[in-house]
Design a protein around this motif. Structure first.
Motif, PDB file in Angstrom:
ATOM      1  N   TYR A  31       0.819  -1.209   0.000  1.00  0.00           N
ATOM      2  CA  TYR A  31       0.000   0.000   0.000  1.00  0.00           C
ATOM      3  C   TYR A  31       0.855   1.262   0.000  1.00  0.00           C
ATOM      4  CZ  TYR A  31      -4.369  -2.453   0.192  1.00  0.00           C
ATOM      5  OH  TYR A  31      -5.438  -3.237  -0.141  1.00  0.00           O
ATOM      6  N   LEU A  51       0.189   4.127  -2.713  1.00  0.00           N
ATOM      7  CA  LEU A  51      -0.301   5.434  -2.278  1.00  0.00           C
ATOM      8  C   LEU A  51       0.750   6.548  -2.311  1.00  0.00           C
ATOM      9  CD1 LEU A  51      -2.399   4.205   0.758  1.00  0.00           C
ATOM     10  CD2 LEU A  51      -3.262   4.953  -1.466  1.00  0.00           C
ATOM     11  N   PRO A  66      -1.028   3.788   4.345  1.00  0.00           N
ATOM     12  CA  PRO A  66      -0.756   2.375   4.016  1.00  0.00           C
ATOM     13  C   PRO A  66      -1.175   1.426   5.140  1.00  0.00           C
ATOM     14  CG  PRO A  66       1.117   3.739   3.430  1.00  0.00           C
ATOM     15  CD  PRO A  66       0.178   4.608   4.217  1.00  0.00           C
ATOM     16  N   CYS A 116      -5.028   1.134   5.132  1.00  0.00           N
ATOM     17  CA  CYS A 116      -5.499   0.266   4.032  1.00  0.00           C
ATOM     18  C   CYS A 116      -5.255  -1.203   4.352  1.00  0.00           C
ATOM     19  CB  CYS A 116      -4.791   0.636   2.731  1.00  0.00           C
ATOM     20  SG  CYS A 116      -5.275   2.235   2.071  1.00  0.00           S
TER      21      CYS A 116
END
Length: 86
Positions: free
Chosen positions: A20, A24, A40, A43
């Motif tokens: 993530y 991101l 991150p 997520c």
């Protein structure tokens, strides 16, 4: 077929957060741009919560052995704890 070695919960937590992070964030030379350092992690926690919800579903329990489901639940709960530590 080759056996795939299972990651420890700590390794899996780091792998999810790293995936993530790459998704991101973007890099420009030596600079890394990110909206939030915690995104991150957030997520990864959402994904693990979804996995745990599926495992808690009665239909899943009927389709798998109680022992297997318990071990899988424990694994993902440990992954969640490790993400929270990162």
């Amino acid at each position: 077929m080759q056996n795939k070695q299972v990651m420890t919960p700590k390794e899996k937590a780091k792998e999810l957060v790293d995936k993530y992070f790459k998704l991101l964030n973007y890099e420009f030379g030596d600079l890394v741009y990110s909206l939030s350092d915690k995104q991150p992690h957030q997520c990864a926690l959402i994904v693990v919560d979804e996995i745990l919800n599926i495992l808690e579903d009665d239909g899943f329990l009927l389709a798998t052995s109680e022992y297997h489901n318990k071990k899988t639940m424990e694994y993902w709960q440990e992954v969640k704890q490790e993400i929270e530590k990162l």
